[in-house]
Scaffold this motif. Sequence first.
Motif, PDB file in Angstrom:
ATOM      1  N   ARG A   3       0.854  -1.193   0.000  1.00  0.00           N
ATOM      2  CA  ARG A   3       0.000   0.000   0.000  1.00  0.00           C
ATOM      3  C   ARG A   3       0.890   1.243   0.000  1.00  0.00           C
ATOM      4  O   ARG A   3       2.014   1.210   0.474  1.00  0.00           O
ATOM      5  CB  ARG A   3      -0.916   0.008   1.208  1.00  0.00           C
ATOM      6  N   ASP A   5       2.325   4.670   1.120  1.00  0.00           N
ATOM      7  CA  ASP A   5       2.481   5.513   2.297  1.00  0.00           C
ATOM      8  C   ASP A   5       2.577   6.975   1.872  1.00  0.00           C
ATOM      9  O   ASP A   5       1.883   7.835   2.401  1.00  0.00           O
ATOM     10  CB  ASP A   5       3.730   5.108   3.091  1.00  0.00           C
ATOM     11  N   ASN A  29      -2.644   4.926   1.185  1.00  0.00           N
ATOM     12  CA  ASN A  29      -3.194   3.583   1.404  1.00  0.00           C
ATOM     13  C   ASN A  29      -3.738   2.915   0.144  1.00  0.00           C
ATOM     14  O   ASN A  29      -4.325   1.851   0.230  1.00  0.00           O
ATOM     15  CB  ASN A  29      -4.258   3.578   2.514  1.00  0.00           C
ATOM     16  N   LYS A  71       3.829  -0.949   3.707  1.00  0.00           N
ATOM     17  CA  LYS A  71       3.640   0.286   2.943  1.00  0.00           C
ATOM     18  C   LYS A  71       4.939   0.671   2.254  1.00  0.00           C
ATOM     19  O   LYS A  71       6.026   0.333   2.717  1.00  0.00           O
ATOM     20  CB  LYS A  71       3.172   1.414   3.859  1.00  0.00           C
TER      21      LYS A  71
END
Length: 161
Positions: A3, A5, A29, A71
């Motif tokens: 995901r 950041d 995200n 992330k």
Amino acid sequence: MPRLDSVGIRGNKNRTPTEINKVLTFYKNDFVRPWDGDNAARKIKALYAKEGYQYATVETTTEETNDGTEKVRLVFTITEGTEVVVRHINCEGNTKMSSGDLRGARSETAEKRWWKIFSSGKFDQKKYDDDKKKIIAYYHTKGFRDATITRDSIWVTDGED
């Protein structure tokens, strides 16, 4: 799949981060797919090309965050290169129309001259292509239905002229 950041932008001297972020469609995200960085790099490169930086390059890297999450930080490293400015436009082989008439038919691609204070002379490939179509249309309005541009050339030099 990691995901997002954050997004980092490096090397941008002639475009602000806000201008660059406008062409990006990332949100915190979001899932980062392998091709997302390349697609975004193409958008950034197109932004620079539109502003006269035809030879700008954009390199994309992902950096993992050190906070224990999955992330990543997506980083775009921009090498802007030099701005491409139109110094001269020569029309050759135009025996039925003057170069001045053809200059008037173009509306988007202008030469940068010291007396043209409102013309930046930035080269934009799309505008250049549109102007070539306008020149052909101008010939057509004058009755030359078979007029074509048989060849065009662009020279890039590193000097003023």
